[in-house]
Design an enzyme around this catalytic site. Sequence first.
Site, PDB file in Angstrom:
ATOM      1  N   ASP A   1     -16.676  10.968 -39.456  1.00 19.92           N
ATOM      2  CA  ASP A   1     -16.122  12.103 -40.169  1.00 19.92           C
ATOM      3  C   ASP A   1     -14.618  11.827 -40.270  1.00 19.92           C
ATOM      4  OD1 ASP A   1     -15.569  14.445 -41.453  1.00 19.92           O
ATOM      5  OD2 ASP A   1     -16.695  15.727 -40.088  1.00 19.92           O
TER       6      ASP A   1
HETATM    7  C1  BGC Z   1     -15.741  17.368 -42.967  1.00 18.37           C
HETATM    8  C2  BGC Z   1     -16.766  16.490 -43.654  1.00 18.37           C
HETATM    9  C3  BGC Z   1     -16.185  15.970 -44.931  1.00 18.37           C
HETATM   10  C4  BGC Z   1     -14.917  15.210 -44.616  1.00 18.37           C
HETATM   11  C5  BGC Z   1     -14.249  14.608 -45.828  1.00 18.37           C
HETATM   12  C6  BGC Z   1     -14.411  16.692 -42.818  1.00 18.37           C
HETATM   13  O1  BGC Z   1     -13.439  17.571 -42.378  1.00 18.37           O
HETATM   14  O2  BGC Z   1     -16.217  17.734 -41.695  1.00 18.37           O
HETATM   15  O3  BGC Z   1     -17.939  17.209 -43.895  1.00 18.37           O
HETATM   16  O4  BGC Z   1     -17.121  15.156 -45.582  1.00 18.37           O
HETATM   17  O5  BGC Z   1     -13.996  16.103 -44.026  1.00 18.37           O
HETATM   18  O6  BGC Z   1     -13.714  15.577 -46.628  1.00 18.37           O
END
Ligand code: BGC
Length: 715
Positions: A276
Amino acid sequence: MKKKKRLTVGLKYSGIAGLLLIIAFVLSACSAGSGGGGSEEQGLAELYLSELTLKEKIDIMGGGRLDWSDPSDMFSTLGNERLGIPGIIFADGPRGVRRHNRQSETSTTFPVSMARAATWDVNLEERIGEIMGIETRASGYHNLLAPTINQVMHPRHGRVQETYGEDTYLLGEFGAAFVKGVQKKPTEGYTVMACVKHFAANNIEDTRFSVDARVDERSLREVYLPHFKKVIDEANVASIMGAYNKVNGYHACENYQLLTKILKNEWGFNGFVVSDWFGNRSTIDSAVSGLDIEMPSSEGANGYWGPTLLTAIENNDVPEENIDESVLRILTKQIEFGTFDHSTSIDGSKIETQEHINMTKEAARNGIVLLKNDSILPLDRDAISNIVVVGEFADSARLGDNASSNSIPSYAISPYDGIKNLAGNSITVSTFSTVTGSENEVSNADVVVVVCAYADTEEGEGVFSQDRVSMTLPADELQVLNDAAALNSNVIVILESGGAITMNNWIDNVKGIIMAWYPGMEGGTALGELIFGDINFSGKLPQSFPVSENDLPPFDNTSATVTYSYYHGYRYLEKNGITPLFPFGYGLSYTTYAYSNLQITENTISKTGTLSVNVDVENTGGRNGEEIVQLYVGYANTGISDSIGRPVKELKAFDRVSLEAGEKKTVTLTVNALDLAYYNTATSQWEIETMNYEVYTGPSSKLSDLLTGAFTVTN
Ligand code: BGC
């Protein structure tokens, strides 16, 4: 995954020229696209790998710069220009494609996943996935960071809007359908990769970066992981995102047990694991535990990999073999999905097409749930002359939160717009943001529709939003509802949120309650059509609505360590004998259905067998409709006597059937005995109890509404 095999270019040509020649040859023999990860793709990936320097390999495993003014840089791996390896460009989902680097440009914005789960229509979800795949490609991205399949452990979790409900089986079915759609091979261009997230036990927002989710082995295997496995087994998902939180003491992106032992070794996942964003917390531990891509990474992005990982390998702290395996996984998927031989380009003509927008309407129509109807709905256009639509969000379309899942449409129909557009010329429809100042209009209205929604700051992804502070409506929304109900006895409430809401202090004061979730860009239209009865309600709840928050296990979004239990949602309520306000699987319509004639074709099946159940479902009312038929299996005879035991019953099959008024159909539902297995922690094996099981079929999880039967599983 095979180890690196150095291929020598020993033909007439050598070095890069020879390599490219071979690549061209192999590429012409390969068919790019989803489905299988064939050996040609891996062979070609090995060839590329053999030509990469260590630094270049690390570039393949990350990318991005910490430059918020140009977020596109945070969403692309570096690739390798010398060998013509493109970086992977990611875009967020799952309610539409988030065109993060081109915010002014829009995309089709669907009802949130929770609303789509309420359709219980996996074919529709696959078509929605396909549209998102088309729009992802047409927006110039390779990989859609969706679906989210973390279950609703508790309705206050801010991100429940992004997921498909509380039930592991439903989550797996929907996740797999969505991925099949996204990864459908197009006639032109590369195939879009899906990225299922967040692996694993990611169920709290406020402490998401640090919380340690402690999960016992049985709960992990049976509750928190099976839907991820299903998306791999049934949809061959290209990538998976490691969560921010810890699981049993280790951050998910450096969790050897999760990433290597279970995901890659036991399940045979052949794609790549991406962190993530800013979710990787180590250089060595993550690299040896199974993380394949750190996002964002590289110089300037504060990542743990990039040059730091290079040094760790040079110091022999991380074996180069691990790096090779990651690069091989990434390149194999890139080749398989055709990203090497198709460049990205923007094609606005494929985004927000009428066909795509119509699909958002279909999802909204089928996913909005009628919870209460004291003979007020559908509204009769001939009997009504005056409707007031009131509430802070009455005339603004709530689409969900403003964080990573924030896809932005070019327009969105508010509840007020939808009702007004559908009302016809003889009805006056007016709107006010509060009752204060519009008391006369509210009391004189034939019908008052109160829209009660959560603001994007009150329910959503952390940083931009938060976990909900309670399960009741926000105070300002409740005020409008109470004020309206005090002045008018014909109140219909439209609720907009991702998670269940408690209603005990107001439910009796209103005649109708509609759960709209965040219903997408055409949600207002669907609401208008449903309210006037132009179409019938058919959505059913993918999560339980308890009477009170005290009926659920506590939601702890402050502690550093939390224990995730085996039971939540309807499994918890049933185990503890607690009656919900609205049970899992519940939803009303403008017609009635009768269930009869439950037939179990074979009363005894083997451990590898399949149970087949027939049930007659009849539309006994006066309107055409679509009914969601559910099948649950019960474990009353279980021999498991550990502290967990087995649930009263669990969803194991469902179907959505269309029935004209008066029509009767026999619906067949099947269950594989393998789906009844539990995880024996003493033997570390899945085991199927040989015993009598109950089977329940009907319109919701409410026991008294279900037909019951039994069957036996033998050796
Ligand atoms: C989120 C993800 C997301 C990623 C990229 C993170 O903060 O938890 O679900 O895909 O950011 O934007």
